[in-house]
Design an enzyme around this catalytic site. Structure first.
Site, PDB file in Angstrom:
ATOM      1  N   SER A 109     -12.312   9.876 -31.245  1.00 11.05           N
ATOM      2  CA  SER A 109     -10.858   9.959 -31.305  1.00 11.05           C
ATOM      3  C   SER A 109     -10.351  11.337 -31.825  1.00 11.05           C
ATOM      4  O   SER A 109     -10.642  11.966 -32.845  1.00 11.05           O
ATOM      5  CB  SER A 109     -10.419   8.648 -32.005  1.00 11.05           C
ATOM      6  OG  SER A 109      -8.913   8.850 -32.155  1.00 11.05           O
ATOM      7  N   TYR A 132      -4.729  12.015 -27.642  1.00 13.78           N
ATOM      8  CA  TYR A 132      -3.431  11.734 -27.366  1.00 13.78           C
ATOM      9  C   TYR A 132      -2.594  12.942 -27.218  1.00 13.78           C
ATOM     10  O   TYR A 132      -2.813  13.971 -27.881  1.00 13.78           O
ATOM     11  CB  TYR A 132      -2.732  11.074 -28.604  1.00 13.78           C
ATOM     12  CG  TYR A 132      -3.392   9.560 -28.827  1.00 13.78           C
ATOM     13  CD1 TYR A 132      -3.261   8.555 -27.655  1.00 13.78           C
ATOM     14  CD2 TYR A 132      -4.054   9.100 -29.894  1.00 13.78           C
ATOM     15  CE1 TYR A 132      -3.991   7.290 -27.926  1.00 13.78           C
ATOM     16  CE2 TYR A 132      -4.674   7.971 -30.117  1.00 13.78           C
ATOM     17  CZ  TYR A 132      -4.293   6.995 -29.112  1.00 13.78           C
ATOM     18  OH  TYR A 132      -4.699   5.839 -29.081  1.00 13.78           O
ATOM     19  N   THR A 158      -5.868   9.767 -23.301  1.00 12.42           N
ATOM     20  CA  THR A 158      -5.586   8.239 -23.257  1.00 12.42           C
ATOM     21  C   THR A 158      -4.021   8.144 -22.641  1.00 12.42           C
ATOM     22  O   THR A 158      -3.175   8.894 -23.112  1.00 12.42           O
ATOM     23  CB  THR A 158      -5.546   7.491 -24.575  1.00 12.42           C
ATOM     24  OG1 THR A 158      -6.911   7.656 -25.129  1.00 12.42           O
ATOM     25  CG2 THR A 158      -5.055   6.292 -24.736  1.00 12.42           C
ATOM     26  N   LYS A 235      -8.005   7.593 -19.574  1.00  7.50           N
ATOM     27  CA  LYS A 235      -8.385   6.216 -20.258  1.00  7.50           C
ATOM     28  C   LYS A 235      -7.100   5.558 -20.205  1.00  7.50           C
ATOM     29  O   LYS A 235      -5.983   5.700 -20.675  1.00  7.50           O
ATOM     30  CB  LYS A 235      -8.727   6.600 -21.639  1.00  7.50           C
ATOM     31  CG  LYS A 235      -9.015   5.138 -22.417  1.00  7.50           C
ATOM     32  CD  LYS A 235      -9.774   5.485 -23.643  1.00  7.50           C
ATOM     33  CE  LYS A 235     -10.081   4.235 -24.535  1.00  7.50           C
ATOM     34  NZ  LYS A 235      -8.798   3.743 -25.413  1.00  7.50           N
ATOM     35  N   HIS A 259      -6.665  -0.785 -23.790  1.00 11.45           N
ATOM     36  CA  HIS A 259      -6.499  -0.524 -25.260  1.00 11.45           C
ATOM     37  C   HIS A 259      -6.995  -1.516 -26.322  1.00 11.45           C
ATOM     38  O   HIS A 259      -6.449  -1.772 -27.291  1.00 11.45           O
ATOM     39  CB  HIS A 259      -5.153  -0.030 -25.708  1.00 11.45           C
ATOM     40  CG  HIS A 259      -5.165   1.272 -26.734  1.00 11.45           C
ATOM     41  ND1 HIS A 259      -4.789   2.414 -26.286  1.00 11.45           N
ATOM     42  CD2 HIS A 259      -5.480   1.288 -27.856  1.00 11.45           C
ATOM     43  CE1 HIS A 259      -5.001   3.364 -27.374  1.00 11.45           C
ATOM     44  NE2 HIS A 259      -5.081   2.350 -28.544  1.00 11.45           N
TER      45      HIS A 259
HETATM   46  C1  LIG Z   1      -8.977   0.017 -34.666  1.00 14.89           C
HETATM   47  C2  LIG Z   1      -8.781   0.647 -33.397  1.00 14.89           C
HETATM   48  C3  LIG Z   1      -8.467   1.809 -33.385  1.00 14.89           C
HETATM   49  C4  LIG Z   1      -8.190   2.455 -31.797  1.00 14.89           C
HETATM   50  N1  LIG Z   1      -7.829   3.609 -31.938  1.00 14.89           N
HETATM   51  C5  LIG Z   1      -7.837   4.427 -30.422  1.00 14.89           C
HETATM   52  C6  LIG Z   1      -7.684   5.759 -30.561  1.00 14.89           C
HETATM   53  O1  LIG Z   1      -7.539   6.392 -31.445  1.00 14.89           O
HETATM   54  N2  LIG Z   1      -7.606   6.402 -29.476  1.00 14.89           N
HETATM   55  C7  LIG Z   1      -7.738   5.520 -27.797  1.00 14.89           C
HETATM   56  O2  LIG Z   1      -7.737   6.136 -26.911  1.00 14.89           O
HETATM   57  N3  LIG Z   1      -8.211   4.306 -28.165  1.00 14.89           N
HETATM   58  C8  LIG Z   1      -8.158   3.613 -29.172  1.00 14.89           C
HETATM   59  N4  LIG Z   1      -8.461   2.475 -29.542  1.00 14.89           N
HETATM   60  C9  LIG Z   1      -8.809   1.600 -28.211  1.00 14.89           C
HETATM   61  C10 LIG Z   1     -10.390   1.659 -27.873  1.00 14.89           C
HETATM   62  O3  LIG Z   1     -10.696   2.870 -27.503  1.00 14.89           O
HETATM   63  C11 LIG Z   1     -10.710   0.507 -26.954  1.00 14.89           C
HETATM   64  O4  LIG Z   1      -9.835   0.867 -25.546  1.00 14.89           O
HETATM   65  C12 LIG Z   1     -10.635  -0.809 -27.367  1.00 14.89           C
HETATM   66  O5  LIG Z   1     -11.000  -0.904 -28.758  1.00 14.89           O
HETATM   67  C13 LIG Z   1     -11.704  -1.451 -26.460  1.00 14.89           C
HETATM   68  O6  LIG Z   1     -11.401  -2.773 -26.701  1.00 14.89           O
HETATM   69  P1  LIG Z   1     -12.674  -3.677 -27.579  1.00 14.89           P
HETATM   70  O7  LIG Z   1     -12.408  -3.404 -28.960  1.00 14.89           O
HETATM   71  O8  LIG Z   1     -12.498  -5.253 -27.168  1.00 14.89           O
HETATM   72  O9  LIG Z   1     -14.042  -3.380 -27.284  1.00 14.89           O
HETATM   73  C14 LIG Z   1      -8.406   1.825 -30.797  1.00 14.89           C
HETATM   74  C15 LIG Z   1      -8.902   0.511 -30.852  1.00 14.89           C
HETATM   75  C16 LIG Z   1      -9.103   0.170 -32.159  1.00 14.89           C
HETATM   76  C17 LIG Z   1      -9.459  -1.543 -32.165  1.00 14.89           C
HETATM   77  O1  LIG Z   2      -4.864   1.965 -33.361  1.00 21.30           O
HETATM   78  C1  LIG Z   2      -4.755   2.327 -32.060  1.00 21.30           C
HETATM   79  O2  LIG Z   2      -5.166   1.440 -31.111  1.00 21.30           O
HETATM   80  C2  LIG Z   2      -4.666   3.515 -31.699  1.00 21.30           C
HETATM   81  O3  LIG Z   2      -4.815   4.068 -30.966  1.00 21.30           O
HETATM   82  C3  LIG Z   2      -3.886   4.345 -32.751  1.00 21.30           C
HETATM   83  C4  LIG Z   2      -2.563   5.098 -32.218  1.00 21.30           C
HETATM   84  C5  LIG Z   2      -1.834   5.757 -33.203  1.00 21.30           C
HETATM   85  C6  LIG Z   2      -2.353   6.191 -34.334  1.00 21.30           C
HETATM   86  C7  LIG Z   2      -3.304   5.558 -34.794  1.00 21.30           C
HETATM   87  C8  LIG Z   2      -4.289   4.721 -33.746  1.00 21.30           C
END
Ligand SMILES: Cc1cc2nc3c(=O)[nH]c(=O)nc-3n(C[C@H](O)[C@H](O)[C@H](O)COP(=O)(O)O)c2cc1C
Ligand SMILES: O=C(O)C(=O)c1ccccc1
Length: 364
Positions: A109, A132, A158, A235, A259
């Site tokens: 990320s 992002y 994303t 994504k 997401h």
């Molecule tokens: C705690 C957390 C933080 C995330 N941060 C990001 C991120 O920084 N960038 C992003 O594209 N997706 C982020 N996501 C989404 C994940 O890439 C992903 O799409 C999602 O977790 C997939 O589902 P799953 O947790 O059921 O496997 C985040 C998800 C979680 C749970």
């Molecule tokens: O938490 C998330 O899912 C995520 O993608 C995110 C978005 C902004 C700041 C930090 C995390």
């Protein structure tokens, strides 16, 4: 680890839930709104039965695959999630070690809590970099240049986050990122709001409102392509219309994702959106999926529909919380072992045998 053996991803989830502070646990587990999409990601997998074939030689099953030039031990990878130091002090460095040991892909990320350089230094497997779209294009460009110079092999933009979804758990907890954990690849001043706790609001929601660029359109992709020779994936695509536009704009791949149910609540389950995206892409680029993949049979269902690979988000954080690098390796290892098992028990020993007939009776 705890003592009790961790045999499936649900075991890691339970153990991680006992270890992490309640607000961090809520941040990781939560979705947006009524959490309909979060629940749907799981229930949609449960609705799809598999059609096993027998009297096929399954003594050896081959999970190895190639994705955009990278050799992987299995079509499974780490989805980008922010701030891995919330789950383990070594953060993304531990994750990269674990993913490398498992021979699997890691998508880092842009909000990683360890430097792209430190992560790259320990990685033995391929790394992709998730972006992002920041209002500060100068900072975005700098991260891209750095990632490319360090050997990150693809960019994953994303597109489902013009702002952060309404995550009520985080609002109720007044969630903010602890001051000692920061998105070190970005500017400290720009990230300051992520640490600002106010009851009734989420610091990450407020941060994204200020810093993520919600004016982004298809026309802006050319700017990103002009910065770098790296392949760009999108994504968060969930429809045939956007998939077609993505292909027209020359993307190298698509990640079908909602997401993890954290953005638009009531968005379709990822596995339910996959067929229309695959149909529209018509083989022009690889299509990956994330959201609710928790077992080898979940992965097999996505592959049977035509996904090139699946990514897992939360389970990796569970592994990190339980055991750092070895916990991540074990989570990915369990998933790959379950996939191998499911291929044997369904009579599909090679990935090329994993096709739509696993889910639907062929006509004629
Ligand atoms: C705690 C957390 C933080 C995330 N941060 C990001 C991120 O920084 N960038 C992003 O594209 N997706 C982020 N996501 C989404 C994940 O890439 C992903 O799409 C999602 O977790 C997939 O589902 P799953 O947790 O059921 O496997 C985040 C998800 C979680 C749970
Ligand atoms: O938490 C998330 O899912 C995520 O993608 C995110 C978005 C902004 C700041 C930090 C995390």
């Amino acid at each position: 680890m705890d003592g009790a053996p961790l045999l499936c991803l649900a075991d890691f989830e339970a153990a991680a839930g006992r270890r992490l502070p309640p607000d961090v646990w809520d941040y990781i587990r939560g979705g947006s709104g009524e959490e309909l999409t979060l629940a749907g990601n799981r229930s949609a997998f449960a609705r799809l039965p598999l059609r096993p074939r027998f009297l096929v030689d399954v003594e050896t099953c081959d999970l190895t695959t190639n994705l955009l030039g990278a050799s992987l031990s299995a079509p499974i990878g780490v989805a980008p999630t922010a701030f891995h130091r919330l789950a383990h002090p070594d953060g993304e460095v531990a994750t990269a070690r674990g993913a490398g040991d498992a021979g699997q892909l890691m998508v880092v990320s842009i909000l990683a809590s360890r430097s792209l350089k430190d992560i790259a230094a320990v990685a033995s497997g391929p790394l992709w970099l998730q972006l992002y779209w920041l209002r500060r294009r100068d900072l975005l460009a700098e991260v891209v240049r750095q990632g490319e110079a360090l050997g990150y092999r693809a960019l994953v933009l994303t597109v489902d986050t013009p702002r952060v979804g309404r995550r009520l758990r985080d609002r109720r907890n007044g969630f903010a990122v602890p001051p000692d954990i920061t998105a070190v690849n970005l500017d400290d001043a720009m990230m300051a709001t992520t640490h600002d706790a106010h009851t009734g609001t989420s610091a990450l929601e407020r941060h994204a409102r200020e810093q993520f660029d919600p004016t982004l359109t298809w026309a802006d992709l050319a700017w990103l392509r002009g910065l770098t020779g790296l392949p760009v994936l999108l994504k968060g695509v969930l429809t045939a219309e956007d998939a077609r536009l993505a292909v027209e704009h020359g993307v190298a791949g698509i990640v079908v994702s909602n997401h993890g149910g954290r953005q638009l609540d009531a968005a379709p389950a990822a596995i339910d959106a996959l067929p229309e995206v695959l149909d529209a892409v018509a083989g022009h680029c690889p299509v990956l999926l994330d959201g609710g993949v928790r077992t080898g049979t979940d992965a097999l269902k996505a592959l049977a529909l035509g996904a090139s690979a699946v990514l897992v988000g939360r389970p990796v954080l569970w592994g990190l919380a339980c055991g750092g690098a070895s916990g991540v390796r074990d989570v990915l290892g369990v998933l790959a072992a379950e996939l191998e098992d499911a291929m044997a028990l369904s009579g599909r020993p090679r990935l090329r045998d994993v096709d739509a007939t696993l889910l639907t009776r062929p006509s004629g």
